[in-house]
Design a protein around this motif. Structure first.
Motif, PDB file in Angstrom:
ATOM      1  N   VAL A 204      29.404  12.380 -17.767  1.00  0.00           N
ATOM      2  CA  VAL A 204      28.694  13.706 -16.940  1.00  0.00           C
ATOM      3  C   VAL A 204      30.682  13.848 -16.342  1.00  0.00           C
ATOM      4  O   VAL A 204      31.571  13.091 -15.430  1.00  0.00           O
ATOM      5  N   THR A 205      30.932  15.472 -16.743  1.00  0.00           N
ATOM      6  CA  THR A 205      32.580  15.994 -16.627  1.00  0.00           C
ATOM      7  C   THR A 205      33.099  15.274 -15.249  1.00  0.00           C
ATOM      8  O   THR A 205      32.644  15.577 -13.921  1.00  0.00           O
ATOM      9  N   ASP A 206      34.224  14.312 -15.234  1.00  0.00           N
ATOM     10  CA  ASP A 206      34.756  14.165 -14.116  1.00  0.00           C
ATOM     11  C   ASP A 206      34.463  13.244 -13.562  1.00  0.00           C
ATOM     12  O   ASP A 206      34.806  12.947 -12.240  1.00  0.00           O
ATOM     13  N   GLN A 207      33.307  12.503 -13.652  1.00  0.00           N
ATOM     14  CA  GLN A 207      32.666  11.709 -13.507  1.00  0.00           C
ATOM     15  C   GLN A 207      32.348  10.214 -13.448  1.00  0.00           C
ATOM     16  O   GLN A 207      33.157   9.807 -12.807  1.00  0.00           O
ATOM     17  N   TYR A 208      31.741  10.023 -14.472  1.00  0.00           N
ATOM     18  CA  TYR A 208      31.509   9.249 -14.998  1.00  0.00           C
ATOM     19  C   TYR A 208      30.872   9.061 -17.105  1.00  0.00           C
ATOM     20  O   TYR A 208      31.050  10.338 -16.892  1.00  0.00           O
TER      21      TYR A 208
END
Lengths: 529, 319
Positions: A204-208
């Motif tokens: 999940v882009t730039d999240q995890y």
């Protein structure tokens, strides 16, 4: 009437929202370990391409694997996807016997994959950061599916170390991608397949990043079902998440360690950073050419006091580029704190005439509070002997752009406070000290031209007898201690903190994140999250 | 009308190009490039390796060549790939981030309007009471507290100490989407974002309400026996709201600034966090792409406004 309508609307809304508002925990299934695995200097959040990985290898090695890997305390290189390996007496032939393993998509892992990976890593067009380091590989032979033989044009003492960082890639998935398109392929962050204990699930882009257990892993099915690597803007945010119980592990800055000590909910993991910190003398600035001035700097800084008071004892004094016992010979000058001797040396060198109390900028990319205090202490100590330094902290890109510029302005960095990876492979610091490594060849940005130091490195790098290697690096240490290309300070410890609920968890603050043999399949949660 | 619209469109396009040139030049004037940001100074990487990466990314080309290549691709809708994120297209990245930022800002704005107006009315109605003094002190503290401070304090108190709210992110990782999860992550950053604006609205609302409550028509309403609740809600509030509505419009800019801090502290995956990360890592394509999209939105809104004005008032075309 109006009231009744309002009540009806409220009931309807609540009924519709109720299933969506169900607590997230109810939806969670299986054991999940969450951590900030890419937090800190060993991390590289957002990079999924092992060929471009200058760091972040702790996390990448959860779903990819290299041929060989460091053991957990970084003292030896052992087999990983290679179940055994041999190096010929002349150090020019490396033979690897591969283990029996399959890719996460079910295809067999074979020598073809190894050949493909090493060729991609050797090819600069792929965006590989290993291309120059693999230049010595002349040929890659694959006599059978389980054997790989590398032939080198010349011995390369650092090759095994480099191979620990090269994650094997599937030829069947990437072989048809043109080398120039490999770096921008979406495969890396959408459908990658490795051979590691966990399989890539989603990003999940730039999240995890989420990975799930590989049921068929050769080391046994992982103890937990999922690993989640959460991204944080900085280590303070990760520490907040750890304290809030949302993650079970993160790297922490040395300043934060004290707040975890004595707390039975957390376990502090400590290890050497393998980064030697130093005050570097720009040799294009004339007054540093005098050895007496450089010696004065060493004698003027009370390193023991700084280590005790600012690092709480968690650093090892360095009298050359190394602190590992096997590379430090007996009898080298300890440069114990002696401000009077420093003053005398400066007087002999005519410091009052060549610079006096004119301010000298000391450039650094270290921006944390601890480093600010360290530099303030060094500034005060040097001021006592008549050297007036002015710290200037910038971010890493600005630092790199300043010191590694094609045509640098040497007045911008007469002194630097920096660090360089000195282990586990000792040849790493050659790039910053050998005369042959002056840019553009290397990163000897201080333009150090000290024949004795360069000759010692050349001899160590060219040594083919493994039994003589330590002695060669002791000679490097001796030369550094005598010539002082840097005023070496210390090798500080770095820290991670894990929740005590995390069991069999292995982590060490390896440079660039390792990789090291962490056995992620054994990581477990003692108590349900 | 058509000529007017076309002229405005051409002007908007020129402004967009000018904006891209400005951002491009400013970026190149800043020290360090993506490769300088890519390399950990503690790790030994040779200049040859760095040069190879620069060449692959086209960063070794002359600046005009780089700019024209970018502009040519941008004209076809291709804003390139993020340098720091392998294989991620800039346009997709930017569009992915607009939604979370709008959600955070809109929630913060709604909360600040509701709390600001409600507390403003209470303060005015109970003028000089303990409640009024307490609310006024709270409002001054709120106005005086910078967003990064309230964000860090809020994070420490509610997430770390009391564990009543998640410490960051927009959704719990590894868990299927649920509205409850989204709201749980949204509420703390939105409340913290709203504090400054709510305090400002409260002060304006209180002052405006006090002024209105002293008007003759309010006194007349009371004299006629209208219940106090209706006097306030029906007679006073409507008139007192007018200056507050003007204020709310002008504080949206403040909300954007605050959102950047809040997104950084709470790791909220919005435009603010994207831009901060991109600047830190000198991710040129992302900075250029994000600026271009934001710029295009602003120019488009202004264009629509201009066209609407022109449609309503034909004299504007002449002007």
């Amino acid at each position: 009437m109006r009231l009744r309508t309002l009540r009806s609307a409220l009931v309807l809304t609540t009924t519709l929202l109720a299933p969506m508002l169900a607590l997230p925990a109810l939806a969670e299934t299986g054991k999940t370990i969450s951590g900030g695995f890419d937090v800190g200097p060993g991390g590289f959040p957002g990079n999924f391409n092992p060929l471009a990985a200058t760091a972040g290898l702790t996390w990448l090695s959860v779903y990819y694997e290299p041929l060989v890997i460091y053991n957990a305390d970084l003292t030896a290189i052992v087999g990983d996807l290679a179940e055994s390996f041999e190096i010929s007496a002349d150090q020019k032939t490396y033979s690897f016997k591969l283990t029996s393993e399959s890719w996460h998509d079910g295809e067999a892992f074979t020598s073809t994959d190894v050949k493909f990976t090493l060729e991609a890593a050797k090819n600069g067009d792929t965006g590989s950061v290993f291309a120059a380091r693999l230049g010595a590989i002349e040929s890659i032979a694959t006599p059978d599916d389980r054997t790989v033989v590398l032939t080198l044009s010349a011995p390369n003492a650092g090759l095994l170390d480099t191979l620990t960082k090269i994650m094997m890639l599937p030829e069947h998935a990437l072989g048809k991608v043109p080398p120039a398109d490999l770096a921008k392929s979406t495969w890396w962050s959408t459908t990658p397949v490795g051979t590691g204990a966990f399989k890539f699930e989603k990003y999940v882009t730039d999240q995890y990043v989420e990975v799930v257990a590989d049921e068929d892993y050769r080391g046994g099915r992982p103890a937990v079902d999922k690993l989640i690597n959460r991204y944080f803007e900085n280590s303070a945010a990760a520490v907040a998440a750890l304290r809030a119980g949302e993650i079970q592990f993160t790297y922490v800055e040395a300043d934060d360690v004290a707040t975890f000590n004595g707390n039975d909910q957390f376990k502090v993991i400590e290890g050497p950073s393998f980064v030697v910190n130093y005050v570097g003398f720009n040799q294009e600035v004339p007054f540093w050419k005098d050895l007496k001035v450089r010696q004065a700097v060493m004698y003027a800084i009370d390193r023991k006091a700084i280590i005790e008071s600012l690092y709480n004892g968690a650093a090892t004094e360095a009298n050359c580029g190394y602190v590992a016992e096997q590379f430090v010979p007996a009898g080298i000058e300890p440069y114990a704190y002696d401000p009077e001797k420093a003053k005398a040396l400066l007087a002999e060198a005519g410091w009052a005439e060549i610079n006096g109390d004119k301010p000298i900028t000391i450039l650094t990319y270290y921006n944390n509070p601890l480093s600010t205090n360290v530099l303030a202490a060094i500034q005060a100590m040097l001021a006592q002997v008549g050297i007036n330094i002015v710290p200037r902290a910038v971010d890493s890109p600005t630092y790199n752009a300043t010191v590694l510029a094609a045509e640098p302005n040497f007045a911008d960095f007469p002194l630097i406070y920096a660090g360089l990876q000195d282990g586990p492979e000792p040849s790493n610091i050659n790039v910053g000290l050998n005369e042959t490594m002056i840019p553009p060849a290397g990163t000897n940005a201080l333009r150090i031209r000290m024949p004795e130091v360069s000759a010692a490195f050349d001899a160590a790098l060219g040594e083919t007898d493994a039994t003589k290697r330590d002695a060669r690096y002791q000679a490097v240490c001796q030369a550094m201690n005598a010539n002082l290309p840097w005023a070496t300070m210390w090798v500080a410890n770095r820290y991670g903190v894990s929740s005590t609920s995390l069991e069999h968890f292995v982590w060490t603050p390896a440079p660039g994140g390792g990789p090291f043999d962490a056995d992620p399949e054994k990581w477990d949660l003692g108590n349900a999250q | 009308m058509l000529t007017f619209t076309l002229r405005r469109l051409a002007l908007g396009l020129l402004m967009l190009i000018a904006l891209s040139v400005l951002v491009f030049v400013l970026l190149r004037l800043a020290p360090g490039d993506p490769i300088d940001a890519y390399i950990d100074p503690n790790v030994s990487v040779s200049q040859a390796e760095m040069a190879a990466i620069r060449a692959r990314l086209g960063l070794d080309q002359p600046l005009p060549v780089q700019y024209l290549a970018w502009l040519g691709a941008a004209a076809t809708g291709d804003l390139g790939y993020s340098i720091q994120r392998s294989g991620v297209r800039v346009l997709a990245l930017v569009f992915e981030r607009i939604g979370p930022t709008l959600l955070l800002m809109a929630t913060g704005l709604v909360l600040s309007i509701v709390f600001g107006i409600a507390t403003g009315i209470i303060g005015a109605v109970r003028r000089n009471s303990t409640t009024d003094v307490g609310l006024s002190v709270a409002a001054f503290v709120g106005i005086s507290s910078p967003a990064f401070l309230t964000a860090l304090l809020g994070l420490y108190v509610f997430s770390v100490q009391f564990r009543v709210a998640p410490s960051g992110g927009m959704l719990t990782p590894g868990v299927p989407f649920s509205l409850g999860d989204l709201l749980a992550h949204l509420i703390l950053p939105a409340v913290l974002l709203s504090i400054g604006q709510a305090a400002l609205i409260m002060r304006y609302m209180r002052a405006s309400m006090l002024e209105v409550l002293n008007q003759d028509y309010v006194r007349t309403a009371r004299a006629k026996g209208v219940r106090e609740f209706f006097v306030i809600v029906k007679h006073a509030l409507r008139n007192a709201l007018l200056p507050v509505i003007t204020l709310i419009g002008s504080t949206i800019g403040m909300a954007i600034g605050g959102a950047i801090f809040i997104e950084s502290v709470f790791n909220w995956p919005g435009m603010g966090l994207l831009m901060v990360n991109a600047v830190e890592t000198r991710d040129y394509p992302v900075i250029m792409g994000a600026t271009l999209v934001i710029g295009a939105c602003v120019i488009l809104v202004n264009l629509v406004t201009d066209i609407t004005y022109a449609a309503v008032d034909p004299r504007i075309q002449v002007a």
